[in-house]
Design a protein around this motif. Structure first.
Motif, mmCIF file in Angstrom:
data_model
loop_
_atom_site.group_PDB
_atom_site.id
_atom_site.type_symbol
_atom_site.label_atom_id
_atom_site.label_comp_id
_atom_site.label_asym_id
_atom_site.label_seq_id
_atom_site.Cartn_x
_atom_site.Cartn_y
_atom_site.Cartn_z
ATOM 1 N N UNK A 35 84.350 -75.680 -13.745
ATOM 2 C CA UNK A 35 85.784 -75.953 -13.738
ATOM 3 C C UNK A 35 86.411 -75.452 -15.030
ATOM 4 N N UNK A 36 87.681 -75.061 -14.933
ATOM 5 C CA UNK A 36 88.487 -74.725 -16.096
ATOM 6 C C UNK A 36 89.659 -75.698 -16.105
ATOM 7 N N UNK A 37 89.907 -76.287 -17.260
ATOM 8 C CA UNK A 37 91.032 -77.197 -17.422
ATOM 9 C C UNK A 37 92.203 -76.338 -17.902
ATOM 10 N N UNK A 38 93.134 -76.035 -17.001
ATOM 11 C CA UNK A 38 94.239 -75.138 -17.346
ATOM 12 C C UNK A 38 95.252 -75.807 -18.260
ATOM 13 N N UNK A 39 95.382 -77.110 -18.131
ATOM 14 C CA UNK A 39 96.169 -77.940 -19.037
ATOM 15 C C UNK A 39 95.645 -79.354 -18.829
ATOM 16 N N UNK A 40 95.862 -80.239 -19.783
ATOM 17 C CA UNK A 40 95.279 -81.576 -19.666
ATOM 18 C C UNK A 40 95.549 -82.215 -18.302
ATOM 19 N N UNK A 41 94.462 -82.629 -17.655
ATOM 20 C CA UNK A 41 94.571 -83.288 -16.357
ATOM 21 C C UNK A 41 94.530 -82.371 -15.157
ATOM 22 N N UNK A 42 94.504 -81.046 -15.358
ATOM 23 C CA UNK A 42 94.535 -80.103 -14.246
ATOM 24 C C UNK A 42 93.293 -79.213 -14.277
ATOM 25 N N UNK A 43 92.411 -79.412 -13.298
ATOM 26 C CA UNK A 43 91.170 -78.647 -13.186
ATOM 27 C C UNK A 43 91.298 -77.614 -12.083
ATOM 28 N N UNK A 44 90.750 -76.433 -12.318
ATOM 29 C CA UNK A 44 90.718 -75.408 -11.278
ATOM 30 C C UNK A 44 89.291 -74.888 -11.130
ATOM 31 N N UNK A 45 88.982 -74.441 -9.928
ATOM 32 C CA UNK A 45 87.673 -73.879 -9.610
ATOM 33 C C UNK A 45 87.873 -72.636 -8.755
ATOM 34 N N UNK A 46 86.795 -71.916 -8.511
ATOM 35 C CA UNK A 46 86.805 -70.794 -7.568
ATOM 36 C C UNK A 46 87.885 -69.769 -7.845
ATOM 37 N N UNK A 47 88.639 -69.450 -6.796
ATOM 38 C CA UNK A 47 89.697 -68.435 -6.882
ATOM 39 C C UNK A 47 90.776 -68.825 -7.902
ATOM 40 N N UNK A 48 91.110 -70.108 -7.958
ATOM 41 C CA UNK A 48 92.124 -70.564 -8.914
ATOM 42 C C UNK A 48 91.632 -70.397 -10.349
ATOM 43 N N UNK A 49 90.332 -70.617 -10.555
ATOM 44 C CA UNK A 49 89.749 -70.413 -11.879
ATOM 45 C C UNK A 49 89.831 -68.945 -12.265
ATOM 46 N N UNK A 50 89.488 -68.080 -11.348
ATOM 47 C CA UNK A 50 89.579 -66.636 -11.604
ATOM 48 C C UNK A 50 91.004 -66.232 -11.929
ATOM 49 N N UNK A 51 91.963 -66.787 -11.194
ATOM 50 C CA UNK A 51 93.377 -66.473 -11.435
ATOM 51 C C UNK A 51 93.820 -66.970 -12.810
ATOM 52 N N UNK A 52 93.340 -68.148 -13.218
ATOM 53 C CA UNK A 52 93.711 -68.689 -14.529
ATOM 54 C C UNK A 52 93.174 -67.804 -15.646
ATOM 55 N N UNK A 53 91.934 -67.356 -15.518
ATOM 56 C CA UNK A 53 91.365 -66.462 -16.533
ATOM 57 C C UNK A 53 92.096 -65.124 -16.539
ATOM 58 N N UNK A 54 92.433 -64.615 -15.353
ATOM 59 C CA UNK A 54 93.160 -63.343 -15.260
ATOM 60 C C UNK A 54 94.530 -63.464 -15.916
ATOM 61 N N UNK A 55 95.174 -64.615 -15.758
ATOM 62 C CA UNK A 55 96.484 -64.836 -16.381
ATOM 63 C C UNK A 55 96.371 -64.757 -17.905
ATOM 64 N N UNK A 56 95.374 -65.433 -18.465
ATOM 65 C CA UNK A 56 95.187 -65.399 -19.922
ATOM 66 C C UNK A 56 94.882 -63.991 -20.415
ATOM 67 N N UNK A 57 93.963 -63.324 -19.737
ATOM 68 C CA UNK A 57 93.601 -61.952 -20.120
ATOM 69 C C UNK A 57 94.822 -61.048 -20.010
ATOM 70 N N UNK A 58 95.641 -61.280 -18.971
ATOM 71 C CA UNK A 58 96.832 -60.470 -18.736
ATOM 72 C C UNK A 58 97.902 -60.602 -19.802
ATOM 73 N N UNK A 59 97.782 -61.604 -20.656
ATOM 74 C CA UNK A 59 98.746 -61.740 -21.762
ATOM 75 C C UNK A 59 98.614 -60.572 -22.723
ATOM 76 N N UNK A 60 97.470 -59.893 -22.671
ATOM 77 C CA UNK A 60 97.276 -58.694 -23.484
ATOM 78 C C UNK A 60 97.175 -58.941 -24.972
ATOM 79 N N UNK A 61 96.829 -60.153 -25.353
ATOM 80 C CA UNK A 61 96.744 -60.511 -26.766
ATOM 81 C C UNK A 61 95.298 -60.889 -27.069
ATOM 82 N N UNK A 62 94.747 -60.372 -28.149
ATOM 83 C CA UNK A 62 93.346 -60.676 -28.444
ATOM 84 C C UNK A 62 93.137 -62.136 -28.832
#
Length: 125
Positions: A35-62
């Motif tokens: 699970x990834x905790x996208x913000x306190x109290x909100x857990x995501x798994x599977x496709x939603x987890x992939x989308x959350x990581x893609x969102x962070x990576x997509x910020x384009x900031x190291x």
């Protein structure tokens, strides 16, 4: 307290893959039912987890990180990681994010650490 070299290497590898925008490589550092905790109290798994990581990576900031503490019990570890993301995103907006993560990883049969819980907000409520 000295930090386990394998765990420090695991965190450094995650940051390296994140900064390379390698989502497939990042996915390999997570257990299938993690699970990834996208913000306190909100857990995501599977496709939603992939989308959350893609969102962070997509910020384009190291990302930068420092493994502050690691506590192990057999093949499970609790990691306390200070991290930051600062720079200008692809849309021209300034990004300034930081926090202290509390993550749980487990050493798999192949000897590699993988995330069970990725909680970038740590204890923030």
């Amino acid at each position: 307290m000295p930090v386990d070299a394998d765990l420090a290497e695991h965190v450094a590898r995650w940051v390296e893959l994140f900064n390379a925008r390698d989502l497939a490589g990042l996915a390999e550092l997570y257990e299938a039912d993690s699970v990834v905790v996208t913000r306190p109290g909100y857990l995501v798994t599977g496709e939603d987890q992939s989308a959350a990581l893609a969102h962070l990576v997509g910020m384009g900031v190291p990302m930068k990180s420092v493994l502050r503490q690691a506590y192990t019990a057999n093949d499970i570890a609790l990691l306390v990681i200070d991290w930051s993301m600062e720079g200008t995103g692809p849309d021209g907006r300034e990004v300034g994010l930081s926090g202290t993560a509390t993550d749980v990883v487990r050493r798999s049969a192949d000897g590699r650490w993988r995330y069970v819980i990725d909680n970038p907000s740590g204890v923030v409520t």
